[in-house]
Write a protein that holds these residues in place. Structure first.
Motif, PDB file in Angstrom:
ATOM      1  N   LEU A 313      43.007  34.463  45.711  1.00  0.00           N
ATOM      2  CA  LEU A 313      41.688  34.820  45.209  1.00  0.00           C
ATOM      3  C   LEU A 313      41.553  36.338  45.058  1.00  0.00           C
ATOM      4  O   LEU A 313      40.959  36.822  44.090  1.00  0.00           O
ATOM      5  CB  LEU A 313      40.601  34.281  46.138  1.00  0.00           C
ATOM      6  CG  LEU A 313      39.158  34.539  45.712  1.00  0.00           C
ATOM      7  CD1 LEU A 313      38.891  34.014  44.306  1.00  0.00           C
ATOM      8  CD2 LEU A 313      38.188  33.907  46.708  1.00  0.00           C
ATOM      9  N   SER A 314      42.120  37.078  45.986  1.00  0.00           N
ATOM     10  CA  SER A 314      42.097  38.541  45.884  1.00  0.00           C
ATOM     11  C   SER A 314      42.881  39.012  44.664  1.00  0.00           C
ATOM     12  O   SER A 314      42.477  39.951  43.975  1.00  0.00           O
ATOM     13  CB  SER A 314      42.669  39.179  47.161  1.00  0.00           C
ATOM     14  OG  SER A 314      41.854  38.888  48.277  1.00  0.00           O
ATOM     15  N   ALA A 320      41.015  40.762  37.422  1.00  0.00           N
ATOM     16  CA  ALA A 320      39.763  40.868  36.670  1.00  0.00           C
ATOM     17  C   ALA A 320      39.260  42.306  36.651  1.00  0.00           C
ATOM     18  O   ALA A 320      38.782  42.809  35.627  1.00  0.00           O
ATOM     19  CB  ALA A 320      38.717  39.945  37.278  1.00  0.00           C
ATOM     20  N   ARG A 321      39.380  42.968  37.780  1.00  0.00           N
ATOM     21  CA  ARG A 321      38.936  44.360  37.864  1.00  0.00           C
ATOM     22  C   ARG A 321      39.786  45.256  36.967  1.00  0.00           C
ATOM     23  O   ARG A 321      39.256  46.127  36.255  1.00  0.00           O
ATOM     24  CB  ARG A 321      39.020  44.820  39.320  1.00  0.00           C
ATOM     25  CG  ARG A 321      38.280  46.123  39.615  1.00  0.00           C
ATOM     26  CD  ARG A 321      38.298  46.434  41.106  1.00  0.00           C
ATOM     27  NE  ARG A 321      37.506  45.462  41.867  1.00  0.00           N
ATOM     28  CZ  ARG A 321      38.028  44.538  42.668  1.00  0.00           C
ATOM     29  NH1 ARG A 321      39.361  44.469  42.819  1.00  0.00           N
ATOM     30  NH2 ARG A 321      37.253  43.715  43.321  1.00  0.00           N
ATOM     31  N   GLN A 328      34.669  37.368  35.035  1.00  0.00           N
ATOM     32  CA  GLN A 328      35.662  36.796  35.932  1.00  0.00           C
ATOM     33  C   GLN A 328      35.560  37.398  37.327  1.00  0.00           C
ATOM     34  O   GLN A 328      35.816  36.720  38.333  1.00  0.00           O
ATOM     35  CB  GLN A 328      37.067  37.008  35.369  1.00  0.00           C
ATOM     36  CG  GLN A 328      37.353  36.240  34.093  1.00  0.00           C
ATOM     37  CD  GLN A 328      37.376  34.738  34.301  1.00  0.00           C
ATOM     38  OE1 GLN A 328      37.478  34.260  35.433  1.00  0.00           O
ATOM     39  NE2 GLN A 328      37.269  33.980  33.217  1.00  0.00           N
ATOM     40  N   LEU A 329      35.154  38.642  37.400  1.00  0.00           N
ATOM     41  CA  LEU A 329      34.949  39.270  38.707  1.00  0.00           C
ATOM     42  C   LEU A 329      33.796  38.586  39.435  1.00  0.00           C
ATOM     43  O   LEU A 329      33.861  38.344  40.647  1.00  0.00           O
ATOM     44  CB  LEU A 329      34.665  40.762  38.527  1.00  0.00           C
ATOM     45  CG  LEU A 329      34.840  41.660  39.761  1.00  0.00           C
ATOM     46  CD1 LEU A 329      36.259  41.530  40.320  1.00  0.00           C
ATOM     47  CD2 LEU A 329      34.542  43.106  39.392  1.00  0.00           C
ATOM     48  N   ALA A 330      32.753  38.256  38.697  1.00  0.00           N
ATOM     49  CA  ALA A 330      31.624  37.537  39.283  1.00  0.00           C
ATOM     50  C   ALA A 330      32.051  36.141  39.728  1.00  0.00           C
ATOM     51  O   ALA A 330      31.616  35.640  40.779  1.00  0.00           O
ATOM     52  CB  ALA A 330      30.480  37.447  38.273  1.00  0.00           C
ATOM     53  N   GLU A 333      33.849  36.297  43.025  1.00  0.00           N
ATOM     54  CA  GLU A 333      32.929  36.434  44.147  1.00  0.00           C
ATOM     55  C   GLU A 333      32.282  35.086  44.479  1.00  0.00           C
ATOM     56  O   GLU A 333      32.102  34.739  45.657  1.00  0.00           O
ATOM     57  CB  GLU A 333      31.847  37.457  43.823  1.00  0.00           C
ATOM     58  CG  GLU A 333      30.912  37.769  44.985  1.00  0.00           C
ATOM     59  CD  GLU A 333      31.650  38.273  46.221  1.00  0.00           C
ATOM     60  OE1 GLU A 333      31.202  37.955  47.349  1.00  0.00           O
ATOM     61  OE2 GLU A 333      32.671  38.981  46.061  1.00  0.00           O
ATOM     62  N   GLN A 334      31.954  34.329  43.472  1.00  0.00           N
ATOM     63  CA  GLN A 334      31.378  33.001  43.685  1.00  0.00           C
ATOM     64  C   GLN A 334      32.378  32.094  44.407  1.00  0.00           C
ATOM     65  O   GLN A 334      32.012  31.351  45.330  1.00  0.00           O
ATOM     66  CB  GLN A 334      30.993  32.396  42.339  1.00  0.00           C
ATOM     67  CG  GLN A 334      30.353  31.023  42.442  1.00  0.00           C
ATOM     68  CD  GLN A 334      30.039  30.442  41.069  1.00  0.00           C
ATOM     69  OE1 GLN A 334      30.373  31.031  40.041  1.00  0.00           O
ATOM     70  NE2 GLN A 334      29.399  29.284  41.054  1.00  0.00           N
TER      71      GLN A 334
END
Length: 369
Positions: A313-314, A320-321, A328-330, A333-334
């Motif tokens: 996940l990281s 994405a970053r 995709q970054l959001a 986090e979800q």
């Protein structure tokens, strides 16, 4: 994983058969750049209208509208108009080629209307009516319809018929002889009616073998599907490398991961997904990169390895970053919040399904030509 690891394929059925119009005995020559958009209203040579058979008179403008560049029509109305012509052929005991032409056109329309079950059914009628091409200029369309019907039949739930069609083609084109096929199809434009030459191509027949694995998997024959795809993998590696099509390996690798997962072979599934991920990164295929990270995270979660799940996940969030993909970054986090919630909940309260949103869809299968 049951929802996350959906069957990923190099393709989702064949491209609309209208793209084959350049090879067909056109009533209008729009596909060769002459008289674009014209719609013929007279029968082609050798198919003259007779008092006892007005099929050609009614079929010609419909056919031209479907296959002429820029032709416009209502799909449902066209289907109804074509269906109304079948009794005429049966009543007049028309030749097999006329039945094939009608059913071929109907299949084209159903495919454009995203109705695979109907397309598969009428495609089978076409192939039964004319098991072998009765005219060389229809040989390629006959082959393409044979290939397309595999996926149409499977998507319509007719797995046995789809499997039979795939096996028929595989018998004609053994896997070990694929390298002898042309790399790409060429057209013979030396006559007024262009005809396909040098076909089928390597990619077309590789697609048939992919469809075989797909049909076996959909039937629940996971071991047989895995074996079929494993036999295909080294040939795909070799051929796609020669064709410069290495990114397309990702679809077959996803299939293998799915086969392995359904058989409980988790390590193998992870290895296939990791290879798929690397290919996608090299190709800049962002959708597949995100989906691969997601699938790997879910797989680790199912194997009760929360640390590994968080690492995947990281990596998802880091990618994405780096790409500047805020959506995709959001999503990352979800997913992180969902993972936290599942890990905090007692086992008896954890949902049966792993953290899952529908994975990003793969690009549609490239045409098999």
């Amino acid at each position: 994983m049951r929802q996350g690891m959906r069957q990923q394929l190099l393709a989702q059925g064949i491209a609309a058969l209208a793209s084959l119009a350049a090879a067909m005995p056109l009533l209008a020559s729009a596909q060769t750049g002459r008289n674009a958009g014209a719609v013929a209203t007279t029968a082609p040579e050798g198919l003259a209208v007779t008092p006892s058979n007005n099929f050609e008179k009614r079929f010609a403008p419909l056919y031209a509208a479907v296959f002429s560049e820029g032709g416009r029509f209502s799909g449902s109305a066209m289907s109804a108009d074509l269906q109304a012509l079948e009794p005429i052929l049966k009543r007049t005991k028309a030749p097999a080629l006329d039945f094939f032409r009608l059913y071929y056109t109907q299949a084209t329309i159903f495919n454009r209307r995203a109705m695979p079950a109907e397309a598969g059914q009428v495609a089978q009628k076409a192939l039964v009516a004319m098991p072998k091409p009765s005219d060389p200029q229809w040989a390629y369309q006959h082959l393409e319809l044979s290939i397309a019907s595999i996926r149409w039949l499977a998507e319509g739930g007719r797995y046995e018929a789809a499997l039979k069609q795939a096996q028929t083609l595989i018998t004609r084109y053994p896997l070990q002889e694929i390298a002898r096929l042309p790399l790409q199809m060429r057209w013979d434009n030396s006559t007024p009616i262009p005809q396909a030459a040098d076909y089928p191509t390597q990619l077309q027949i590789l697609g048939v073998y992919e469809d075989l694995g797909y049909v076996l998997h959909e039937q629940g024959q996971y071991r047989q599907a895995l074996q079929a795809n494993q036999q295909l993998l080294p040939v795909v590696r070799e051929r796609l490398l020669a064709l410069g099509e290495t990114p397309r390996l990702r679809g077959l690798l996803a299939n293998l991961a799915q086969n392995s997962y359904m058989l409980g072979q988790m390590d193998a599934a992870r290895n296939y997904l990791q290879e798929r991920l690397q290919i996608a990164i090299s190709a800049g295929d962002h959708a597949t990169v995100y989906d691969s990270y997601f699938q790997l995270m879910v797989l680790a979660h199912e194997q009760n390895d929360p640390q590994q799940a968080r690492q995947w996940l990281s990596a998802y969030a880091q990618y994405a970053r780096a790409q500047g993909h805020s959506d995709q970054l959001a999503r990352a986090e979800q997913l992180r919040e969902e993972l936290n919630g599942r890990e905090a909940a007692p086992p008896s309260q954890q949902p049966a399904q792993p953290p899952a949103q529908p994975p990003a869809q793969q690009p549609p299968r490239q045409p098999k030509r």
